[in-house]
Design a protein around this motif. Structure first.
Motif, PDB file in Angstrom:
ATOM      1  N   GLY A 110       0.840  -1.185   0.000  1.00 39.74           N
ATOM      2  CA  GLY A 110       0.000   0.000   0.000  1.00 39.74           C
ATOM      3  C   GLY A 110       0.873   1.231   0.000  1.00 39.74           C
ATOM      4  O   GLY A 110       2.101   1.158   0.107  1.00 39.74           O
ATOM      5  N   GLU A 160      -4.699   6.432   0.267  1.00 35.36           N
ATOM      6  CA  GLU A 160      -4.576   5.199  -0.514  1.00 35.36           C
ATOM      7  C   GLU A 160      -5.210   5.328  -1.894  1.00 35.36           C
ATOM      8  O   GLU A 160      -5.042   4.459  -2.732  1.00 35.36           O
ATOM      9  CB  GLU A 160      -5.195   4.023   0.242  1.00 35.36           C
ATOM     10  CG  GLU A 160      -4.383   3.549   1.436  1.00 35.36           C
ATOM     11  CD  GLU A 160      -3.078   2.882   1.041  1.00 35.36           C
ATOM     12  OE1 GLU A 160      -2.977   2.361  -0.089  1.00 35.36           O
ATOM     13  OE2 GLU A 160      -2.140   2.872   1.865  1.00 35.36           O
ATOM     14  N   LEU A 194      -6.919   0.371   2.390  1.00 32.03           N
ATOM     15  CA  LEU A 194      -5.744  -0.413   2.748  1.00 32.03           C
ATOM     16  C   LEU A 194      -5.863  -1.805   2.141  1.00 32.03           C
ATOM     17  O   LEU A 194      -6.967  -2.286   1.858  1.00 32.03           O
ATOM     18  CB  LEU A 194      -5.626  -0.512   4.263  1.00 32.03           C
ATOM     19  CG  LEU A 194      -5.420   0.805   5.020  1.00 32.03           C
ATOM     20  CD1 LEU A 194      -5.449   0.560   6.520  1.00 32.03           C
ATOM     21  CD2 LEU A 194      -4.116   1.465   4.605  1.00 32.03           C
TER      22      LEU A 194
END
Length: 446
Positions: free
Chosen positions: A15, A322, A331
């Motif tokens: 990530g 993200e 995530l």
């Protein structure tokens, strides 16, 4: 200080934020706390060596995706649990439970139809939806950037608190634990844990305590059934019973009188009317460890709001980091839930160990929003984190860290626990059972 051996594998939990590092650290803290308590109870001259393998960690943090029940993949998110466009941005809803879904639809005034929900949300502002759904008892949060969350009064309250809050409210006598054997070394053997948690961090914590030998009894209100697949994933090693606290209060008090640990995962204050605040519990059972988990923290204007990992990601800016404000992301795992669960188990284990030296009742508190802040701030190490060395490799999939067993639910494929230390358990002692099928009693009566 005991060093933790890390097996670092590239490609696990990728990530933009340091999710892999968070997961590794949380599991390492838990494994170290387990090894230290095990050494204390077994009278060992040294703390057993701890190893944290990124492959095992990544597999465990995705346990709900790896679970198979009779060859069937579990249901994770319901159709109405997702991001939706609003007139001025985005909102994230959570409607996995039937009662939450009904409250969301009531707040919007629409039938259970994704197209109708989409149309209703497109006409309203994200903050208006957030407040309207909350007022109806449902779950929805507006997408916020990190800066917008930092300006929110709840963020200010969260930032005041340590990652793991610890309090010793009294001077109950030091605890004398029965010794345990070393093959396998079960640090929590003989300890009784009342599990009053739901989704997902609390059950991860109590599942870990069950792995380490605790007698974990999960209690739920009979009117609020758990989602079956979710219960299966987090039910390893436990027994599951129902108990109506409004009717069977004496039964609960009998269970509490023999408990060593109580873990709660409901909104702060939600259980107080039953006399289940930490202070009330410790008054009736001196020497108890009470572990509290919440979404937003025990203080501030959102302290009584419901919340889940996905909602905390949306509110705290993680979904923007993200992805973007134009297209929110997520995530690679429900890392706030899993990470907080392992930290909660570690806090319980450390409190038990310190009780053997210092005595006292102990309260420990964690919140998903505080774990989110830790992640977005770059992961300053928790107090007492051991020095680490390790080696590198690659993550080629979950194969070595999955196992199978038969159960009352059918044939299960499941992720093994990543908590690993020399002489420790490799797997749970029993598979999960269907929700609410056990008697509300301890495994052994004394």
């Amino acid at each position: 200080m005991t060093a933790i051996k890390f097996v670092v594998r590239e490609g696990a939990l990728q990530g933009r934020l340091p999710v892999q590092e968070l997961a590794r650290t949380c599991v390492g803290e838990c494994a170290l706390a387990a090894a230290e308590l095990g050494a204390r109870r077994a009278g060992l001259a040294r703390v057993p060596a701890v190893q944290v393998d990124d492959g095992a960690v990544a597999t465990a943090f995705l346990s709900e995706r790896h679970l198979l029940i009779g060859g069937r993949a579990p249901v994770t998110f319901a159709p109405l649990s997702r991001f939706w466009r609003t007139a001025d941005g985005w909102v994230r809803t959570h409607a996995n439970y039937p009662h939450h879904r009904a409250r969301l639809l009531d707040a919007l005034g629409v039938p259970e139809d994704p197209a109708a929900v989409e149309a209703a949300l497109a006409e309203r502002s994200a903050l208006d939806v957030e407040e309207a759904v909350h007022a109806a008892g449902g779950l929805a949060v507006a997408l916020r950037s990190p800066e917008e969350w930092a300006a929110h009064p709840q963020a200010a309250e969260v930032a005041k608190r340590p990652l793991v809050e610890r309090e010793r409210p009294d001077t109950a006598p030091a605890r004398t634990f029965a010794p345990v054997g070393a093959s396998p070394l079960l640090p929590a053997a003989g300890l009784r844990v009342l599990d009053l948690t739901r989704v997902l961090a609390g059950p991860v914590a109590t599942r870990t305590l069950a792995l380490l030998g605790a007698d974990v009894l999960r209690l739920d209100a009979p009117r609020l059934p758990e989602l079956p697949d979710q219960h299966a994933d987090t039910g390893f090693g436990k027994r599951s019973a129902t108990l109506d606290l409004a009717v069977d209060r004496q039964h609960f008090e009998e269970l509490l009188a023999a408990a060593d640990v109580v873990v709660t995962g409901y909104r702060p204050g939600a259980l107080d009317r039953f006399g289940l605040s930490p202070e009330a519990l410790a008054e009736r059972r001196p020497g108890l460890v009470v572990a509290q988990l919440s979404a937003w923290g025990a203080y501030g204007p959102w302290r009584e709001r419901r919340g889940f990992d996905s909602l905390v990601q949306a509110a705290t800016g993680i979904a923007v980091l993200e992805g973007s404000a134009a297209r929110p992301g997520a995530l690679p795992a429900q890392a706030l839930d899993h990470g907080t669960g392992f930290l909660l188990a570690a806090a319980v284990l450390r409190a038990l160990r310190e009780q053997s030296y210092e005595g006292g009742s102990w309260f420990v508190r964690l919140a998903l929003a505080r774990t989110a802040l830790w992640l977005t701030d770059g992961l300053d190490g928790p107090d007492g984190m051991a020095a680490a060395d390790g080696r590198s490799g690659s993550y080629d999939g979950p194969g070595p860290w999955l196992s199978q067993t038969d159960s009352a639910l059918g044939r299960l494929r499941y992720a093994l626990s990543p908590v690993s230390f020399e002489g420790g358990p490799a797997d749970w002692g029993r598979p999960p059972v269907p929700w609410g099928t056990d008697a509300a009693r301890w495994a052994q009566q004394f």
